[in-house]
Design an enzyme around this catalytic site. Structure first.
Site, PDB file in Angstrom:
ATOM      1  N   LYS A 127      31.792  36.130  14.470  1.00  0.00           N
ATOM      2  CA  LYS A 127      31.879  35.397  15.721  1.00  0.00           C
ATOM      3  C   LYS A 127      32.472  35.367  17.230  1.00  0.00           C
ATOM      4  O   LYS A 127      31.159  35.253  18.018  1.00  0.00           O
ATOM      5  CB  LYS A 127      31.413  33.197  15.515  1.00  0.00           C
ATOM      6  N   LYS A 211      23.690  38.673   7.283  1.00  0.00           N
ATOM      7  CA  LYS A 211      23.622  37.399   6.314  1.00  0.00           C
ATOM      8  C   LYS A 211      22.109  37.447   7.489  1.00  0.00           C
ATOM      9  O   LYS A 211      21.875  37.344   8.628  1.00  0.00           O
ATOM     10  CB  LYS A 211      24.194  36.400   7.132  1.00  0.00           C
ATOM     11  N   LYS A 214      20.084  32.475  13.032  1.00  0.00           N
ATOM     12  CA  LYS A 214      19.957  31.511  13.839  1.00  0.00           C
ATOM     13  C   LYS A 214      20.508  32.782  14.826  1.00  0.00           C
ATOM     14  O   LYS A 214      19.490  32.915  15.958  1.00  0.00           O
ATOM     15  CB  LYS A 214      20.168  30.308  13.972  1.00  0.00           C
TER      16      LYS A 214
END
Ligand code: AQP
Length: 350
Positions: A127, A211, A214
């Site tokens: 991230k 993956k 969102k």
């Protein structure tokens, strides 16, 4: 006091009740991965055990969230829980920030967890990317807050997708070290992750190595819970695949990430195994498999989206459910934090 980590394999002397905790961030539209990896398990577990399902808004702000949208997104996640079948009479549904005990325990756990443990967390690396220096401190300590979310209810089981496996291991390390450092064997349980089935890791429809997420910039990479039937069918039609027909056995599916993902999605939606999907569709091309998958996805997801839209038309009812859930959560969480503070040696007055 020792600073060496307690091994996660320390047998748990915990003898308290079986409890389940899980959460989803209000950081955007929920997708099929969240549904299959988490929500379907919430619904199953609520009939077996005391369940706490929070909307983890404290986690969401580890990356920027527009304050004008955050409350609406929190209600939207609550609506998704309800639309998927979580019953607020059985499970407590609440916003994480409404139960202060999460943040209080997280601070204590920040002083238990070791920097070296957090340095190994792959989600932070993914991230923060090349922007580590500009990431929030909260993003780095995210898994410590997650440990507090779980252990403030002394949750024994946590239903999550496979991406959360490493964080659950850290939760066990923190529990074991706390119990060891403060001479309180069995005070916190060594929580078991519930990660199983073909829906535990749903991949992007555009890239079988990534993956479903969102935050993926491509909306075609995911099926959102609120997508209408045409959009769901179109996204599946456009999903990346290879030119080969589906194989007859699982062994031959290996190495074909995109095909494997679609077979896994079909299996999870139909409640069957991937082998059973191949027994039915092996030898057929995607020209016939994709429409069958689209029909199934529309049949399962369509009614959930409908219910979400209806529920979101009544925000006052969602707020009532969230307030009630928060009150029930505080009844369990507050005494755990008080006892934790006593073990740490904090002044006992108020
Ligand atoms: N692709 C997935 N397959 C299976 N399970 C998944 N989960 C998330 N993605 C998949 C599970 O959904 C729960 C809630 O996740 P979250 O929203 O709290 O955080 P996340 O894992 O960071 O989800 P996203 O969609 O990838 O969000 P962004 O893009 O904001 O980071 C968890 O149980 C998770 O395992």
């Amino acid at each position: 006091m020792t600073e060496t980590p307690a091994p996660a394999t320390t047998p748990s002397a915990y003898s308290g009740p079986d409890r389940v905790l899980s959460g989803v961030q209000p950081s955007g539209a929920l997708h099929l991965g969240n549904y299959l990896g988490a929500l379907t398990k919430f619904v199953r577990l609520q009939d077996e055990v005391e369940c706490f399902f929070c909307v983890v808004d404290l986690h969401a702000i580890t990356v920027w969230q527009d304050p004008a949208l955050l409350t609406a997104q929190t209600r939207e996640i609550a609506a998704a829980y309800l639309a998927a079948g979580v019953d607020p009479k059985k499970a407590a549904i609440f916003p994480q920030s409404a139960v202060r005990a999460h943040a209080e325990l997280a601070w204590i756990f920040n002083c238990v967890a070791r920097l070296g443990w957090l340095d190994r967390m792959t989600q932070f690396k993914e991230k923060s990317g090349k922007n580590k220096e500009r990431s929030s401190v909260g993003l780095y300590t995210y898994p410590v807050l997650q440990a507090a979310d779980i252990l403030v209810y002394k949750a024994t089981r946590v239903p999550v997708g496979e991406d959360q496996k490493q964080h659950l291991e850290l939760t066990r390390d923190i529990a074991a070290k706390f119990n060891n450092d403060f001479a309180a064997p069995g005070f916190f349980p060594l929580t078991e992750p519930l990660i199983d089935g073909p829906g535990a890791r749903v991949m992007s429809l555009r890239d079988g190595a990534a993956k479903m997420s969102k935050s993926d910039p491509s909306d075609n990479s995911r099926i959102n819970l609120m997508d209408d039937a045409d959009t769901i069918a179109q996204k599946i039609r456009k999903a990346r695949t290879d030119p080969e027909p589906l194989p007859e056995d699982l062994e031959t599916l290996k190495g074909r990430a995109e095909a494997d993902n679609l077979v896994g999605i079909y299996a999870a939606l139909a409640g069957i195994t991937k082998a059973e999907v191949l027994a039915q569709y092996g030898g057929q091309g995607f020209g016939s498999f994709k429409p069958a998958l689209a029909d199934l996805a529309v049949a399962v997801m369509g009614p959930i989206g409908e219910r979400m839209r209806r529920l979101m038309g009544d925000p006052a009812e969602i707020d009532r459910i969230l307030a009630d859930g928060a009150e029930r959560a505080r009844i369990v969480a507050d005494p755990v934090v008080e006892e934790t503070k006593r073990l740490v040696g904090f002044w006992p007055g108020r």
